[in-house]
Design a protein around this motif. Structure first.
Motif, PDB file in Angstrom:
ATOM      1  N   VAL A   1      -2.439   2.888   1.860  1.00 16.92           N
ATOM      2  CA  VAL A   1      -3.513   2.011   1.364  1.00 16.92           C
ATOM      3  C   VAL A   1      -3.567   0.754   2.214  1.00 16.92           C
ATOM      4  CG1 VAL A   1      -3.465   2.821  -1.017  1.00 16.92           C
ATOM      5  CG2 VAL A   1      -1.928   0.975  -0.289  1.00 16.92           C
ATOM      6  N   THR A   2      -4.610  -0.022   1.988  1.00 17.76           N
ATOM      7  CA  THR A   2      -4.733  -1.256   2.743  1.00 17.76           C
ATOM      8  C   THR A   2      -4.396  -2.428   1.831  1.00 17.76           C
ATOM      9  OG1 THR A   2      -6.517  -0.180   3.899  1.00 17.76           O
ATOM     10  CG2 THR A   2      -6.313  -2.534   4.236  1.00 17.76           C
TER      11      THR A   2
ATOM     12  N   ASP B   1      -4.885 -14.861   2.625  1.00 14.66           N
ATOM     13  CA  ASP B   1      -5.999 -15.381   3.446  1.00 14.66           C
ATOM     14  C   ASP B   1      -7.088 -14.326   3.691  1.00 14.66           C
ATOM     15  OD1 ASP B   1      -4.858 -13.626   5.145  1.00 14.66           O
ATOM     16  OD2 ASP B   1      -4.294 -15.094   6.689  1.00 14.66           O
ATOM     17  N   GLY B   2      -6.961 -13.189   3.050  1.00 15.62           N
ATOM     18  CA  GLY B   2      -8.032 -12.183   3.144  1.00 15.62           C
ATOM     19  C   GLY B   2      -7.830 -11.137   4.231  1.00 15.62           C
ATOM     20  N   THR B   3      -6.852 -11.353   5.151  1.00 20.08           N
ATOM     21  CA  THR B   3      -6.656 -10.345   6.220  1.00 20.08           C
ATOM     22  C   THR B   3      -5.984  -9.107   5.635  1.00 20.08           C
ATOM     23  OG1 THR B   3      -4.605 -11.434   6.808  1.00 20.08           O
ATOM     24  CG2 THR B   3      -6.501 -11.936   8.175  1.00 20.08           C
ATOM     25  N   GLU B   4      -6.339  -7.973   6.250  1.00 23.21           N
ATOM     26  CA  GLU B   4      -5.848  -6.705   5.720  1.00 23.21           C
ATOM     27  C   GLU B   4      -4.694  -6.176   6.547  1.00 23.21           C
ATOM     28  OE1 GLU B   4      -9.321  -4.285   5.686  1.00 23.21           O
ATOM     29  OE2 GLU B   4     -10.013  -5.107   3.773  1.00 23.21           O
ATOM     30  N   PHE B   5      -3.837  -5.387   5.924  1.00 25.19           N
ATOM     31  CA  PHE B   5      -2.753  -4.733   6.675  1.00 25.19           C
ATOM     32  C   PHE B   5      -2.379  -3.416   6.000  1.00 25.19           C
ATOM     33  CE2 PHE B   5       0.906  -5.705   3.932  1.00 25.19           C
ATOM     34  CZ  PHE B   5       0.335  -6.633   3.065  1.00 25.19           C
ATOM     35  N   PRO B   6      -1.826  -2.453   6.780  1.00 24.48           N
ATOM     36  CA  PRO B   6      -1.554  -1.133   6.209  1.00 24.48           C
ATOM     37  C   PRO B   6      -0.270  -1.120   5.385  1.00 24.48           C
ATOM     38  CG  PRO B   6      -0.981  -1.160   8.528  1.00 24.48           C
ATOM     39  CD  PRO B   6      -1.512  -2.508   8.211  1.00 24.48           C
TER      40      PRO B   6
ATOM     41  N   ARG C   1       9.094   6.237 -13.253  1.00 23.96           N
ATOM     42  CA  ARG C   1       8.476   6.328 -11.923  1.00 23.96           C
ATOM     43  C   ARG C   1       9.002   5.183 -11.081  1.00 23.96           C
ATOM     44  NH1 ARG C   1       3.743   7.661 -14.778  1.00 23.96           N
ATOM     45  NH2 ARG C   1       3.145   9.812 -14.342  1.00 23.96           N
ATOM     46  N   VAL C   2       9.447   5.492  -9.890  1.00 21.61           N
ATOM     47  CA  VAL C   2       9.912   4.431  -8.998  1.00 21.61           C
ATOM     48  C   VAL C   2       8.944   4.349  -7.820  1.00 21.61           C
ATOM     49  CG1 VAL C   2      11.785   3.646  -7.525  1.00 21.61           C
ATOM     50  CG2 VAL C   2      12.293   4.903  -9.620  1.00 21.61           C
ATOM     51  N   ALA C   3       8.446   3.179  -7.577  1.00 20.73           N
ATOM     52  CA  ALA C   3       7.504   3.038  -6.447  1.00 20.73           C
ATOM     53  C   ALA C   3       8.153   2.210  -5.348  1.00 20.73           C
ATOM     54  CB  ALA C   3       6.223   2.378  -6.929  1.00 20.73           C
ATOM     55  N   ALA C   4       8.033   2.711  -4.115  1.00 19.70           N
ATOM     56  CA  ALA C   4       8.524   1.935  -2.967  1.00 19.70           C
ATOM     57  C   ALA C   4       7.309   1.534  -2.137  1.00 19.70           C
ATOM     58  CB  ALA C   4       9.482   2.774  -2.152  1.00 19.70           C
ATOM     59  N   ILE C   5       7.192   0.276  -1.862  1.00 18.01           N
ATOM     60  CA  ILE C   5       6.042  -0.195  -1.063  1.00 18.01           C
ATOM     61  C   ILE C   5       6.550  -0.692   0.281  1.00 18.01           C
ATOM     62  CG2 ILE C   5       4.121  -1.837  -1.005  1.00 18.01           C
ATOM     63  CD1 ILE C   5       4.274  -1.907  -4.056  1.00 18.01           C
ATOM     64  N   ARG C   6       5.936  -0.151   1.357  1.00 17.58           N
ATOM     65  CA  ARG C   6       6.432  -0.510   2.680  1.00 17.58           C
ATOM     66  C   ARG C   6       5.304  -1.089   3.531  1.00 17.58           C
ATOM     67  NH1 ARG C   6       9.045   2.620   7.101  1.00 17.58           N
ATOM     68  NH2 ARG C   6       7.869   4.443   6.452  1.00 17.58           N
ATOM     69  N   ASP C   7       5.601  -2.147   4.196  1.00 18.86           N
ATOM     70  CA  ASP C   7       4.643  -2.734   5.140  1.00 18.86           C
ATOM     71  C   ASP C   7       4.669  -1.887   6.421  1.00 18.86           C
ATOM     72  OD1 ASP C   7       3.294  -4.167   6.983  1.00 18.86           O
ATOM     73  OD2 ASP C   7       4.198  -6.114   6.461  1.00 18.86           O
ATOM     74  N   LEU C   8       3.508  -1.328   6.795  1.00 21.35           N
ATOM     75  CA  LEU C   8       3.497  -0.387   7.938  1.00 21.35           C
ATOM     76  C   LEU C   8       3.118  -1.033   9.264  1.00 21.35           C
ATOM     77  CD1 LEU C   8       1.910   2.914   6.600  1.00 21.35           C
ATOM     78  CD2 LEU C   8       4.286   2.431   7.092  1.00 21.35           C
TER      79      LEU C   8
ATOM     80  N   GLU D   1       4.695  -2.769  11.537  1.00 15.98           N
ATOM     81  CA  GLU D   1       5.581  -2.507  12.687  1.00 15.98           C
ATOM     82  C   GLU D   1       5.431  -1.085  13.181  1.00 15.98           C
ATOM     83  OE1 GLU D   1       7.621  -4.288  14.656  1.00 15.98           O
ATOM     84  OE2 GLU D   1       6.552  -5.935  13.678  1.00 15.98           O
ATOM     85  N   GLN D   2       5.417  -0.155  12.183  1.00 10.95           N
ATOM     86  CA  GLN D   2       5.321   1.254  12.559  1.00 10.95           C
ATOM     87  C   GLN D   2       4.008   1.551  13.278  1.00 10.95           C
ATOM     88  OE1 GLN D   2       5.877   3.961   9.290  1.00 10.95           O
ATOM     89  NE2 GLN D   2       5.176   5.686  10.545  1.00 10.95           N
ATOM     90  N   LYS D   3       2.922   0.991  12.714  1.00 11.34           N
ATOM     91  CA  LYS D   3       1.600   1.215  13.342  1.00 11.34           C
ATOM     92  C   LYS D   3       1.597   0.678  14.766  1.00 11.34           C
ATOM     93  CE  LYS D   3      -1.239   2.956  10.208  1.00 11.34           C
ATOM     94  NZ  LYS D   3      -1.472   4.347  10.244  1.00 11.34           N
TER      95      LYS D   3
END
Ligand SMILES: Nc1ncnc2c1ncn2[C@@H]1O[C@H](COP(=O)(O)OP(=O)(O)OP(=O)(O)O)[C@@H](O)[C@H]1O
Ligand SMILES: [Mg+2]
Length: 449
Positions: free
Chosen positions: A3-4, A9-14, A30-37, A39-41
């Protein structure tokens, strides 16, 4: 999920969200893991960029570059490989090398060797059949051994043009020495031969009755010309004289041909339409007595593919016609020698104009020749015809006329059973080379060569 995310400040990231269902103290949670992508992208982008960059480098190479693994499956296929085979890199990838590029299948043995010994393998001047033509190639195989993955890169360089130039240089060196020698010899033989022919003629005349002086001397010797003639006839003297005369004339013709290596520049250079010269020579070949004895030139189908916009060429008409006549005679002979009666003899003559050079091709569908013969045909006295039927001077003289007298070049393409194609290239303003063979011979003697 991918997801985005949105920052303050309104900027988007994956973002990647992974949700798992698991048991926790007897309850399902339910366990949710959220990862900032980000670096990978970024890393993926860089990898893609690098891959593209490498592909561009590999594609910009003028050589064919093919990567194969140890099973012989294609892993890399550059643009030049696509161009040469007509097979796209997607189609080639993963296929066996022998299926996509059968001409290179023999290289696999070398690939194994290269990988096993970790040494570069090289094959030079390998003839490769590409479409309808044979191209000379250098094949180099570099072993690739990284992270346990074994394979190789095969590099194929087209060296046809280099081989052609090498052959041309060797050819002109050979012509300088052998052609010069032939010319020198012809000069030496010419005088004594003239003496022989002249005296044989006189000898024949002096054995004939009816000439006043003969009768007179016979009488003084106490006999008559009738008796002498009878004696000469019974002992076959007159036919011997005829035979000497014929053999002498044949030798004189050879010497005359050889002398054309040294005689030059006395002819008139004028602008000529080559198509006209060719047509006139075809007519000449049709009525050539020597040719007619063996085969009828008019039975041959002649295809003319003339360039209508060919400029006129500054040349010596009779010499250029002599070149064409030699080519036509050879072609006629090669086509008659074909055993297959279903094959209709066919001579194709093409002219075209490229880069200020007029190019003439004379192609037959005769017996062709093997590599050994092909390399030697421009040598004086090289012939494969039986003794007495060819002198082996035709092509060497033609070569001399084209290269030395008109500043052009001449070469041949042929393989056994596939006919022969002679290619002549002439500059439209013939450059008369400096000095003739005579001076070249003297100067090489002076240099002790
Ligand atoms: N069109 C051709 N097809 C196949 N072989 C050819 C062709 N033209 C020439 N050759 C080969 O080249 C050789 C040399 O040719 P060249 O014209 O110099 O001499 P020749 O034809 O043998 O003798 P000459 O021309 O004196 O009668 C021939 O004997 C023949 O083997
Ligand atoms: Mg000949």
């Amino acid at each position: 999920y991918s997801v985005t995310g949105k920052k303050k400040d309104g900027t988007e990231f994956p973002i990647e969200i992974r949700i798992r269902v698991m048991e926790y103290h007897g309850r399902m949670v339910r366990v949710a893991a959220i990862r900032d992508l980000r670096e990978q992208k970024k890393a993926e982008e860089e990898l893609k960029h690098l891959r593209n960059y490498l592909k561009n480098i590999v594609d910009s190479m003028p050589s064919i570059l093919v990567g194969v693994d140890e099973q012989g499956q294609i892993t890399q296929w550059n643009l030049e490989a696509e161009r040469t085979t007509g097979v796209g890199s997607r189609d080639a990838s993963g296929k066996k090398l022998g299926d996509v590029f059968p001409q290179l299948s023999h290289a696999m043995g070398k690939v194994f060797e290269a990988v096993k010994n970790r040494q570069v393998q090289k094959d030079t001047k390998v003839p490769l059949q590409i479409g309808r033509v044979t191209r000379m190639s250098d094949i180099t195989i570099y072993p690739l051994v990284t992270n346990g993955v074994e394979g190789a890169v095969i590099r194929v360089d087209d060296i046809t043009e280099r081989v052609r130039i090498e052959e041309m240089i060797i050819q002109s060196e050979k012509m300088l020495s052998v052609g010069g020698l032939a010319a020198g010899m012809a000069h030496e033989i010419n005088n004594p031969l003239g003496g022989i022919l002249q005296n044989v003629q006189v000898l024949g005349n002096r054995m004939k009755a009816g000439l006043l002086k003969n009768e007179q001397v016979a009488e003084e010797c106490g006999t008559t010309m009738k008796c002498i003639e009878k004696y000469a006839e019974r002992r076959g003297l007159l036919s011997m004289v005829d035979m000497i005369m014929d053999a002498g004339k044949r030798a004189a013709k050879i010497v005359e041909n050889m002398l054309s290596f040294s005689r030059k520049g006395q002819g008139r250079f004028e602008s000529h339409r080559l198509s006209e010269l060719i047509d006139r020579t075809i007519e000449l070949a049709g009525s050539d007595y020597d040719l007619k004895k063996k085969y009828d030139f008019r039975q041959i189908e002649i295809i003319r593919e003339y360039d209508q916009n060919l400029p006129e060429v500054f040349c010596e008409q009779s010499k250029i016609q002599q070149v064409f006549l030699n080519l036509f005679k050879n072609a006629a002979h090669a086509m008659v020698s074909v055993k297959d009666s279903a094959r209709q003899p066919c001579l194709t003559i093409r002219t075209r104009f490229e880069n200020h050079i007029v190019c003439i091709e004379v192609e037959d569908n005769g017996v062709g020749m093997d590599e050994e013969t092909r390399k030697r045909i421009f040598e004086p006295f090289f012939t494969t015809k039986e003794v007495g039927s060819g002198t082996g001077l035709g092509l060497s003289i033609s070569y001399f006329i084209v290269t030395e007298e008109h500043g052009g070049d001449m070469m041949v393409e042929s393989s056994p059973g596939k006919g022969a194609k002679f290619i002549i290239r002439l500059p439209i303003h013939a450059v008369q080379s400096e000095g003739d063979i005579d001076s070249i011979v003297t100067s090489s003697f002076r240099q002790g060569r």
